[in-house]
Design an enzyme around this catalytic site. Structure first.
Site, short mmCIF file in Angstrom:
data_model
loop_
_atom_site.label_atom_id
_atom_site.label_comp_id
_atom_site.label_asym_id
_atom_site.label_seq_id
_atom_site.Cartn_x
_atom_site.Cartn_y
_atom_site.Cartn_z
NE ARG A 215 -4.05 -1.85 0.13
CZ ARG A 215 -4.69 -2.70 -0.82
NH1 ARG A 215 -3.51 -3.03 -1.55
NH2 ARG A 215 -5.78 -3.20 -0.72
CD GLU B 299 -3.54 3.88 -5.51
OE1 GLU B 299 -3.97 2.68 -4.93
OE2 GLU B 299 -2.55 3.18 -4.52
CG HIS C 205 -4.05 -0.35 -6.64
ND1 HIS C 205 -3.98 0.49 -5.05
CD2 HIS C 205 -3.96 -1.68 -6.24
CE1 HIS C 205 -4.46 -0.21 -4.65
NE2 HIS C 205 -3.52 -1.88 -4.56
#
Length: 307
Positions: free
Chosen positions: A223, A251, A270
């Protein structure tokens, strides 16, 4: 028992069980009907924000089954008595493939060559001779199921592998996170696969990065907030290390963020777990969880202590 899932194709992938009614709830704005009676809910993949808030509107909710391996967006945000389960195991192969692809692409200069291809430039002199994976010392930070999958896929590449977990597991040759200061200086490649928790947020800070040797590669498939972004940008701007990132903080990454322009960074949006085989694997887990719930057996992948 009423069950909500986010994909129409999931109906065919979830076994029919006596007394179970499956309805498709694609989003908070596209609900199939009355939320009363929904005991088991599968939210959309990588959902957050308003989707999480929907849990508070399901009065009979007992279980939230995520389609993601990470549960950080949901921890502490569900009504009391609701069990949270993650999708541990579902993303092992896909994420491991991304890690291997990212390492090889960065070491062999494929990102540089792809940009050169866009310019129709024969860039042999810009990259050759490239680096290589063979002989590298790879440190995998996160020794869960994805870490094991990465280890299995990297083993044939003639690398020296070291795994790190929250606590040491000597019988499995896994080191504890407290050993990182001694392990990092010997690592050519550092792969991040830890869940985002209070203990891992900002784990990769200035001291962590400074301990990595010159020329090392940081690979983040965990993450974004596991890494302190300003410290990473500083090291990358200096050109001392390189990075391959599938996740960032913030993000999505804003268009004006300096990470976009750094030549020693490979960025993907991602996508490590977003593969065609995701839904069949995910709904096999959903079906097994429903069978367990109906039979009164313990559920798998229950999230405790943040993961």
């Amino acid at each position: 028992m009423k069950v909500w899932i986010p994909h129409e194709q999931g109906r065919a992938l979830v076994d029919e069980l006596p007394g179970v009614t499956v309805e498709v709830a694609e989003s908070p704005d596209r609900l199939p009907g009355d939320p009363a009676g929904v005991r088991f809910w599968v939210p959309p993949f990588l959902s957050a924000g308003g989707v999480i808030e929907l849990a508070g509107e399901l009065p009979d909710l007992e279980v939230v089954q995520l389609l993601s391996a990470g549960a950080d967006a949901w921890v502490g945000r569900l009504p009391a008595g609701v069990t949270l389960c993650d999708a541990r195991g579902v993303h092992d192969s896909a994420t491991a493939e991304w890690v291997v692809t990212a390492i090889l692409s960065r070491l062999r200069g494929f990102d540089t060559l792809a940009r050169a291809q866009g310019r129709r430039e024969w860039a042999y002199d810009a990259v050759a001779p490239t680096d290589e994976l063979a002989g590298k010392r790879v440190l995998i930070v996160g020794a869960g199921s994805i870490g094991a999958a990465v280890r299995a896929r990297l083993a044939p590449f003639e690398v020296d592998l070291t795994l790190v977990a929250r606590t040491a597991r000597p019988d499995e040759s896994v080191h504890g996170v407290d050993e990182l200061p001694a392990l990092l200086p010997a690592a050519d490649v550092v792969v991040l696969l830890v869940p985002l928790t209070g203990a891992t947020r900002g784990l990769v800070d200035a001291a962590f990065l400074a301990a990595m040797p010159d020329g090392a590669l940081l690979v983040n498939a965990a993450r974004g907030p596991v890494v302190h972004t300003p410290a990473l940008v500083a090291e990358l701007t200096a050109g001392r290390i390189a990075a391959a990132l599938d996740v960032t903080d913030p993000e999505p990454l804003p268009a004006d963020h300096p990470l976009w322009a750094l030549p020693n960074v490979l960025l993907t949006p991602h996508v490590a777990g977003s593969v065609r085989g995701l839904l069949p694997r995910a709904y096999r887990l959903v079906a097994e969880q429903l069978r367990r719930l109906v039979a009164g057996r313990p559920l798998e992948n229950v999230v405790t202590d943040g993961y």
